[in-house]
Each structure stands twice: as structure tokens, then as C-alpha cells.
Motif scaffolding. Structure first.
Motif, mmCIF file in Angstrom:
data_model
loop_
_atom_site.group_PDB
_atom_site.id
_atom_site.type_symbol
_atom_site.label_atom_id
_atom_site.label_comp_id
_atom_site.label_asym_id
_atom_site.label_seq_id
_atom_site.Cartn_x
_atom_site.Cartn_y
_atom_site.Cartn_z
ATOM 1 N N ALA A 25 0.832 -1.209 0.000
ATOM 2 C CA ALA A 25 0.000 0.000 0.000
ATOM 3 C C ALA A 25 0.863 1.254 0.000
ATOM 4 C CB ALA A 25 -0.929 -0.014 1.213
ATOM 5 N N GLU A 26 1.940 1.240 0.791
ATOM 6 C CA GLU A 26 2.845 2.394 0.807
ATOM 7 C C GLU A 26 3.500 2.590 -0.548
ATOM 8 O OE1 GLU A 26 5.461 1.423 3.995
ATOM 9 O OE2 GLU A 26 4.203 2.367 5.540
ATOM 10 N N HIS A 27 3.872 1.477 -1.177
ATOM 11 C CA HIS A 27 4.496 1.563 -2.509
ATOM 12 C C HIS A 27 3.549 2.222 -3.508
ATOM 13 C CE1 HIS A 27 5.532 0.032 -6.542
ATOM 14 N NE2 HIS A 27 6.790 0.084 -6.110
ATOM 15 N N PHE A 73 13.103 4.997 -4.751
ATOM 16 C CA PHE A 73 11.870 4.275 -5.064
ATOM 17 C C PHE A 73 12.170 2.990 -5.841
ATOM 18 C CE2 PHE A 73 8.200 3.505 -7.894
ATOM 19 C CZ PHE A 73 7.241 3.262 -6.937
ATOM 20 N N ASP A 74 13.105 3.062 -6.786
ATOM 21 C CA ASP A 74 13.474 1.855 -7.531
ATOM 22 C C ASP A 74 14.051 0.799 -6.597
ATOM 23 O OD1 ASP A 74 12.632 3.001 -9.869
ATOM 24 O OD2 ASP A 74 14.617 3.693 -10.486
ATOM 25 N N ALA A 75 14.915 1.231 -5.652
ATOM 26 C CA ALA A 75 15.484 0.285 -4.695
ATOM 27 C C ALA A 75 14.385 -0.309 -3.816
ATOM 28 C CB ALA A 75 16.540 0.979 -3.838
ATOM 29 N N TYR A 76 13.454 0.505 -3.390
ATOM 30 C CA TYR A 76 12.327 0.038 -2.572
ATOM 31 C C TYR A 76 11.488 -0.963 -3.365
ATOM 32 C CZ TYR A 76 8.032 0.441 0.242
ATOM 33 O OH TYR A 76 6.923 0.183 1.008
ATOM 34 N N THR A 77 11.253 -0.674 -4.651
ATOM 35 C CA THR A 77 10.473 -1.565 -5.506
ATOM 36 C C THR A 77 11.163 -2.918 -5.652
ATOM 37 O OG1 THR A 77 9.598 0.337 -6.736
ATOM 38 C CG2 THR A 77 9.445 -1.814 -7.797
ATOM 39 N N ASP A 78 12.478 -2.882 -5.881
ATOM 40 C CA ASP A 78 13.226 -4.141 -6.029
ATOM 41 C C ASP A 78 13.157 -4.969 -4.749
ATOM 42 O OD1 ASP A 78 13.890 -3.406 -8.583
ATOM 43 O OD2 ASP A 78 15.867 -2.627 -8.059
ATOM 44 N N ALA A 79 13.336 -4.325 -3.604
ATOM 45 C CA ALA A 79 13.297 -5.053 -2.334
ATOM 46 C C ALA A 79 11.919 -5.654 -2.090
ATOM 47 C CB ALA A 79 13.680 -4.124 -1.194
ATOM 48 N N LEU A 80 10.867 -4.897 -2.386
ATOM 49 C CA LEU A 80 9.514 -5.404 -2.189
ATOM 50 C C LEU A 80 9.234 -6.569 -3.133
ATOM 51 C CD1 LEU A 80 6.775 -5.147 -0.804
ATOM 52 C CD2 LEU A 80 6.144 -3.412 -2.509
ATOM 53 N N SER A 132 26.867 5.926 -0.831
ATOM 54 C CA SER A 132 26.133 4.668 -0.797
ATOM 55 C C SER A 132 25.587 4.473 0.615
ATOM 56 C CB SER A 132 27.035 3.499 -1.183
ATOM 57 O OG SER A 132 26.308 2.281 -1.138
ATOM 58 N N GLU A 133 24.317 4.152 0.720
ATOM 59 C CA GLU A 133 23.685 4.030 2.026
ATOM 60 C C GLU A 133 22.831 2.773 2.092
ATOM 61 O OE1 GLU A 133 22.451 8.040 3.924
ATOM 62 O OE2 GLU A 133 22.034 8.250 1.788
ATOM 63 N N ARG A 134 22.701 2.246 3.305
ATOM 64 C CA ARG A 134 21.843 1.091 3.546
ATOM 65 C C ARG A 134 20.661 1.518 4.408
ATOM 66 N NH1 ARG A 134 23.739 -3.899 2.476
ATOM 67 N NH2 ARG A 134 22.451 -4.812 4.141
ATOM 68 N N PHE A 135 19.508 0.940 4.106
ATOM 69 C CA PHE A 135 18.291 1.336 4.795
ATOM 70 C C PHE A 135 17.461 0.107 5.142
ATOM 71 C CE2 PHE A 135 19.280 4.648 1.708
ATOM 72 C CZ PHE A 135 19.226 5.809 2.454
ATOM 73 N N THR A 136 16.659 0.251 6.175
ATOM 74 C CA THR A 136 15.501 -0.625 6.326
ATOM 75 C C THR A 136 14.405 -0.066 5.431
ATOM 76 O OG1 THR A 136 14.512 0.645 8.127
ATOM 77 C CG2 THR A 136 16.130 -1.063 8.733
ATOM 78 N N LEU A 137 13.421 -0.913 5.126
ATOM 79 C CA LEU A 137 12.328 -0.428 4.276
ATOM 80 C C LEU A 137 11.581 0.715 4.955
ATOM 81 C CD1 LEU A 137 10.939 -3.776 2.851
ATOM 82 C CD2 LEU A 137 12.167 -1.993 1.612
ATOM 83 N N ALA A 138 11.400 0.631 6.265
ATOM 84 C CA ALA A 138 10.693 1.703 6.978
ATOM 85 C C ALA A 138 11.488 2.999 6.926
ATOM 86 C CB ALA A 138 10.451 1.290 8.429
ATOM 87 N N THR A 139 12.815 2.911 7.115
ATOM 88 C CA THR A 139 13.646 4.109 7.053
ATOM 89 C C THR A 139 13.637 4.698 5.653
ATOM 90 O OG1 THR A 139 15.069 3.217 8.788
ATOM 91 C CG2 THR A 139 15.951 5.029 7.464
ATOM 92 N N LEU A 140 13.640 3.824 4.649
ATOM 93 C CA LEU A 140 13.634 4.308 3.265
ATOM 94 C C LEU A 140 12.336 5.046 2.954
ATOM 95 C CD1 LEU A 140 15.278 4.378 0.695
ATOM 96 C CD2 LEU A 140 14.193 2.238 -0.006
ATOM 97 N N VAL A 141 11.221 4.548 3.469
ATOM 98 C CA VAL A 141 9.947 5.243 3.271
ATOM 99 C C VAL A 141 9.991 6.628 3.910
ATOM 100 C CG1 VAL A 141 7.496 5.247 3.886
ATOM 101 C CG2 VAL A 141 8.551 3.168 3.007
#
Length: 447
Positions: A25-27, A73-80, A132-141
Motif C-alpha cells: 500500500a505504501e508503494h 523508489f526503484d530500490a524500494y520496488t526491487d526489495a519489495l 552509498s547508504e543502507r536502509f531498512t524499508l521503513a527508514t527508506l519510506v
């Protein structure tokens, strides 16, 4: 639960499914917002404008932020997508799958490569200078929401200034030109009268002001104190207001000259102007009536009458009285004509307002429909079959010609009612397929 991994307790299947539904839903909401930003009129204007000053600097930073936002957003999409693929392997996920999903959904599993940040030319939000950074999905949102809000704030502010100030400056410039012509007709010219010099100064200031507003709109933006909403604020009209007051003062000075030198001529000119505006307003009302009849299915659109010829005949008589210096006859006639002309202009404006009222109603219904759709999208219910059906029905009515406003209003109300019912039943965190009670309500509504 007792089992733990690198990212804390291992999630069970129900937790994974709920997390995937929420992230989906967030995506969808983020994607909708990104495309809305991409299509925003203000952003398109900024891309094509020759910018200067603070707007040029902030737009360069905003463009970088938007590029980085898409990279995130692309990174978030790939992870999801990866998480969904792992969950789809088996109906009953294995222990290894759940450990992997827990790491993906809760751990710092998303990496934004250095190339993306470097291409965006944007520093990290925390000033670390990392590429270059690493995130949790929640942090990325959270990071995407912050970048989006800042980008939208800049775009909305520039668009608000461009939508407000240039048009007002143009209207004031047109009034200035009319005042200049009138001033010249009574001998008020630069170098010969202070009001003539003021007109020249106002002309130069308005020309310069318009150029600055077009190239650097953010220099004329006042953010609202204490507001964190994107676009919170208003255009700074200080310079414009000052020149408008100066022009009004010049106009009063010219009126005084006219009153002294040729009061009758001034009053005749004003009368012609008022009647001309009334005629133009009536012509506009007649044109608008044709548009309304073509676009709105309504039989109550009032008929617009033509301009009264009697006033024009009396105006010609008044002009003849002036040429013949028959002041005793001219004075009462002018007083009568001035009142009748103002009444005629008021009648013309009322006619225009009356005939365009259906278009205003249609615009209000369109806005209300889209506002509810956006609200539904924020709650993850945009794909509900009943809402889609009722939204499409209402939209067809409102964007077709002729539009039956009564039927369209009922369609919008039905959509609002269905939306209100679903919003009242929806949980705080939306499920992937919706809770059983919501599915039952949808089934009842569809039937």
C-alpha cells in the motif's frame, strides 16, 4: 516468538503477510505521489524556465532530490519484489524463508548504490557525505517522504507565485496604459507634471518586477510560519501593492485635473467606459451561455439580453449638450446616466455570474470527487471494485457533455457514501486482501 535472527525475532507467516500488504500500500501511494509530482504544472514550468537567483539554486537542488527520490523508489520496488517472490515460493513458508523475509522486511536490506546518489548530485540528509547508504524499508519510506515533501514544497511555491503575480502585474500594467493615455489627453506628461513622472517610474518598476517574478519566483514567496505542509505560504505582493497604490494616487491626481479643466468630458469618458464594460460583460455572458448549454444539461440557464440602445442615445445627447455648452441640460442628464450606467454594469455582471453558475457547480463536483479518490488512495482502498465502479460512473458524468448536474451530483454522493462506509470499516494498517468483514461489505455493496 523465541527464535531470533540478525534483525530480531523471526517473523511468522501472518506477520510477513501483514508487512507485505502494508508495504504494498505504501508503494502504491508513493508511486502515485511521484507521478503526480512528475506531471505537476509547476515542475514542467521550472524545467523550461530560464531561472535566476534563489529559484535557480533551489531548483538545482530539487532536481537532484527528485532524481535521488526515484533511485530510492526503484530500490524500494526491487526489495519489495524480492520479498514477494520469496513469500510466493511456498504456501507455507519454511524457517529459512521466514528468516530471509525478516531480514528483508526489518533489517537494513536496501542499498542505494553510490552511482545513484552521485548522479543525483545530492548530499545525504544527515550530512555524512556518503555516496552509498543502507536502509531498512521503513527508514527508506521516511527518507522518501522527506525528500518528496521538500521537492513538492519548492514546486508548489514557484507555481503559486507564477499563477498569482504575473497575471496581476499584467492587469495593473493594462490599467497603467489606460491611465497614461488619459493623462496625455489632459496634458499630464513626464517632465511637465509630477503625475506624469510617477507614471514613468511605475512603468519601469512593473516591467522590472515582472521579469524578476518570471525568472526568480521564490524571491517573492513568503513561507507560512509554523507550517510544515508543502506549499504553506503565500506570494509576496509588497512591491506590487506599493505600485498599485501609487497608480491609484496618480489616477486621483488626474481625476482632480480633469475635474478642474473639463469635468464634463471626464464624466462622459467614464460613462463610455462603464457602458463599454457592461457591453463586453454581456457579450462574455452570451458566449458563456452557449458554452454552458453545450456542456451542461440544464434548461434553467437564463437568457442574456442585449445592451440597451436608449442609454447610448442619451449618451450621444449628452455629448451634443457639451459641444453646444448647454451645461444646465447636461448636468441633470449626466447624473441620471451615471446611475443608469452603473446599474447596467451590475446587471451585466449578475448575468455573467448567473449563466456561469452551472460550470462552477460542475468544477466543485469534480474537485470533490477527486479529493475523495485521493483520500481513498491514502488508505489503500483505491482498488475496491465498488469504489472503482462508482468513481468511474461519476467521472463519466462530470467529464461528458452535456453534463446533467443533478444526476452527476447524486453519483458523487453515492461515491462519497461508499467511501465513507469503507473508511469507517477499514483497519489502521490495511491488509493485503482486506479483512473478512470488509470483504463481506464489498460483496454486499457489489450485489
Amino acid at each position: 516468538m523465541g527464535d531470533t535472527g540478525a534483525s530480531g525475532p523471526v517473523m511468522d507467516r501472518d506477520e510477513v503477510d501483514r508487512a507485505l500488504a502494508r508495504l504494498g500500500a505504501e508503494h502504491e501511494a508513493i508511486e502515485t505521489s511521484l507521478f503526480a509530482l512528475q506531471d505537476h504544472a509547476g515542475r514542467r514550468l521550472l524545467e523550461g524556465a530560464e531561472l535566476t537567483g534563489i529559484t535557480k539554486e533551489r531548483w538545482a537542488a530539487t532536481e537532484a532530490s527528485i532524481s535521488l527520490l526515484w533511485a530510492y523508489f526503484d530500490a524500494y520496488t526491487d526489495a519489495l519484489r524480492t520479498a514477494r517472490d520469496i513469500r510466493a515460493r511456498r504456501r507455507w513458508s519454511s524457517r529459512e524463508d521466514l528468516v530471509e523475509l525478516t531480514e528483508l522486511l526489518r533489517g537494513e536490506s536496501v542499498t542505494v548504490a553510490g552511482g545513484a546518489a552521485a548522479t543525483a548530485n545530492a548530499p545525504t540528509l544527515h550530512g555524512t557525505g556518503k555516496l552509498s547508504e543502507r536502509f531498512t524499508l521503513a527508514t527508506l519510506v521516511d527518507r522518501m517522504n522527506e525528500l518528496y515533501a521538500k521537492s513538492l514544497d519548492m514546486v508548489v511555491a514557484a507555481d503559486a507565485v507564477w499563477s498569482a503575480l504575473p497575471a496581476r502585474i499584467d492587469l495593473l500594467a493594462a490599467e497603467l496604459q489606460r491611465t497614461r493615455r488619459l493623462a496625455h489627453s489632459v496634458g499630464v506628461r513626464p517632465g511637465e507634471h509630477p503625475a506624469g513622472d510617477d507614471l514613468e517610474r511605475i512603468t519601469r518598476t512593473l516591467t522590472r518586477l515582472r521579469e524578476q517574478v518570471v525568472s526568480d519566483p521564490l524571491a517573492f514567496w513568503q513561507p507560512a510560519e509554523g507550517s510544515s505542509a508543502p506549499g504553506g505560504g503565500k506570494p509576496d505582493t509588497t512591491v506590487y501593492d506599493r505600485e498599485a497604490r501609487a497608480l491609484e494616487e496618480v489616477r486621483r491626481e488626474i481625476d482632480a485635473v480633469l475635474a478642474v479643466r473639463k469635468d464634463a468630458e471626464q464624466r462622459l469618458v467614464k460613462l463610455r467606459d462603464v457602458l463599454s464594460r457592461a457591453d463586453r460583460t454581456l457579450a462574455e455572458a452570451r458566449t458563456a451561455r452557449g458554452e454552458v448549454l453545450a456542456k451542461i444539461a440544464a434548461t434553467e440557464v437564463p437568457v442574456v439580453s442585449g445592451p440597451p440602445t436608449a442609454l447610448q442615445e442619451q449618451l450621444a445627447t449628452a455629448a451634443e449638450y457639451r459641444r453646444q455648452a448647454q451645461w444646465h441640460r447636461l448636468s441633470p442628464l449626466l447624473e441620471s446616466l451615471e446611475q443608469k450606467a452603473e446599474d447596467e454594469l451590475l446587471r451585466a455582471r449578475e448575468s455573467l455570474t448567473a449563466v456561469t453558475a452551472p460550470l462552477a457547480v460542475r468544477a466543485e463536483l469534480r474537485g470533490r470527487l477527486d479529493a475523495y479518490k485521493a483520500k481513498i488512495a491514502r488508505h489503500g482502498l483505491a482498488e475496491d471494485p465498488l469504489l472503482v465502479e462508482r468513481y468511474d460512473a461519476a467521472r463519466r458524468m462530470l467529464w461528458s457533455a452535456p453534463c446533467d448536474l443533478r444526476v452527476a451530483e447524486q453519483a458523487v454522493l453515492r461515491y462519497q457514501q461508499a467511501a465513507a462506509e469503507l473508511l469507517g470499516a477499514a483497519p489502521r494498517v490495511p491488509q493485503q486482501n482486506g479483512p473478512p468483514e470488509l470483504q463481506d461489505r464489498r460483496g454486499e455493496s457489489s450485489s
